[in-house]
Design an enzyme around this catalytic site. Structure first.
Site, short mmCIF file in Angstrom:
data_model
loop_
_atom_site.label_atom_id
_atom_site.label_comp_id
_atom_site.label_asym_id
_atom_site.label_seq_id
_atom_site.Cartn_x
_atom_site.Cartn_y
_atom_site.Cartn_z
N ARG A 38 34.32 49.52 38.60
CA ARG A 38 35.30 49.48 39.69
C ARG A 38 35.78 50.88 39.99
O ARG A 38 36.30 51.57 39.12
CB ARG A 38 36.47 48.56 39.31
CG ARG A 38 37.35 48.20 40.48
CD ARG A 38 38.25 47.04 40.17
NE ARG A 38 39.18 47.34 39.10
CZ ARG A 38 40.03 46.47 38.58
NH1 ARG A 38 40.05 45.23 39.02
NH2 ARG A 38 40.84 46.82 37.61
N THR B 232 39.32 53.07 45.19
CA THR B 232 39.22 51.99 46.18
C THR B 232 39.33 50.60 45.55
O THR B 232 39.53 49.61 46.26
CB THR B 232 37.86 52.06 46.91
OG1 THR B 232 36.82 51.82 45.95
CG2 THR B 232 37.64 53.43 47.54
N ASP C 158 42.06 44.40 28.65
CA ASP C 158 40.74 44.79 29.12
C ASP C 158 39.69 44.24 28.16
O ASP C 158 39.60 44.66 27.00
CB ASP C 158 40.64 46.32 29.20
CG ASP C 158 39.32 46.78 29.81
OD1 ASP C 158 38.26 46.51 29.21
OD2 ASP C 158 39.35 47.41 30.88
N ASP D 185 37.22 46.88 26.59
CA ASP D 185 37.86 47.71 25.56
C ASP D 185 38.06 46.93 24.28
O ASP D 185 37.85 47.44 23.17
CB ASP D 185 39.21 48.25 26.07
CG ASP D 185 39.04 49.38 27.07
OD1 ASP D 185 37.93 49.96 27.14
OD2 ASP D 185 40.01 49.67 27.80
#
Length: 209
Positions: free
Chosen positions: A104, A108, A200, A203
């Site tokens: 990602r 944006t 996450d 992670d």
């Protein structure tokens, strides 16, 4: 028409609670995600077609059921999707595995495809796209679009948790894709994280920050 299936089996829900817990370490997190993926695969494959065959049991000849040759393809979205593949393969060891790499863009928030490698016969396979988190829906949307562009016709999406916003994006863009979740969460926060979520997934799976 694509449907949303929340898999509320007690074992899935119990393990998902430990996955969400911030005190669950990397090793245990990885094992739990693997176990939940296997349990979810059990539910997702409930309607696979069967055919009849004849076998010899130790007692007599008998008619019995086997899978009707429907070939499965697993498509994890890198990198977090990798954490769920082995669990599914334990149940469907003959499945082929393709990979779609997306990240990602921090500016944006749009997904960028940087890698794709798929089985050569994806148009004949029943594909399960795998990503633990369905947040904005951007990555899953792009991954599914990439598969369709390459001839895929039968696609399901498998996620641990989702935000309603992401689910709506997939339903709008890909009404033919069934979505399978362990939980539908409340919303996205201002940083496009799922709330209450689990942090996450990449992670926590790979011990990175």
């Amino acid at each position: 028409m694509g449907n949303v299936h929340v898999l509320d089996h007690p074992l899935i829900q119990h393990k998902l609670t430990h996955i969400r817990d911030k005190n669950t370490g990397t090793k245990e997190f990885r094992e739990l995600v693997d176990e939940v993926a296997m349990l979810m695969a059990f539910e997702i494959t409930r309607n696979l077609p069967l055919q009849e065959t004849t076998i010899d049991t130790p007692v007599m000849e008998a008619k019995a059921k086997i899978l009707a040759g429907k070939k499965i393809g697993l498509i994890p979205i890198l990198r977090a999707g990798l954490g769920m593949v082995d669990g599914v393969l334990k149940l469907i060891p003959a499945a082929k595995v393709g990979h779609v790499g997306l990240y990602r863009d921090p500016e944006t928030l749009k997904p960028v495809e940087y890698y794709i490698k798929l089985p050569s016969d994806i148009e004949e396979r029943e594909l399960i796209v795998i990503d633990p988190m369905l947040a904005t829906g951007g990555s899953a949307n792009d991954a599914i679009a990439s598969l369709k562009k390459r001839g895929a016709k039968n696609i399901r999406l498998m996620c641990l948790i989702a935000a309603p916003e992401g689910v709506e994006v997939i339903k709008e863009a890909h009404p033919d894709v069934d979505i399978y979740l362990a939980a539908m969460d409340e919303k996205l926060d201002d940083h496009a994280y799922i709330v209450p979520g689990l942090g996450d997934a990449g992670d926590r799976l790979f011990g990175t920050k």
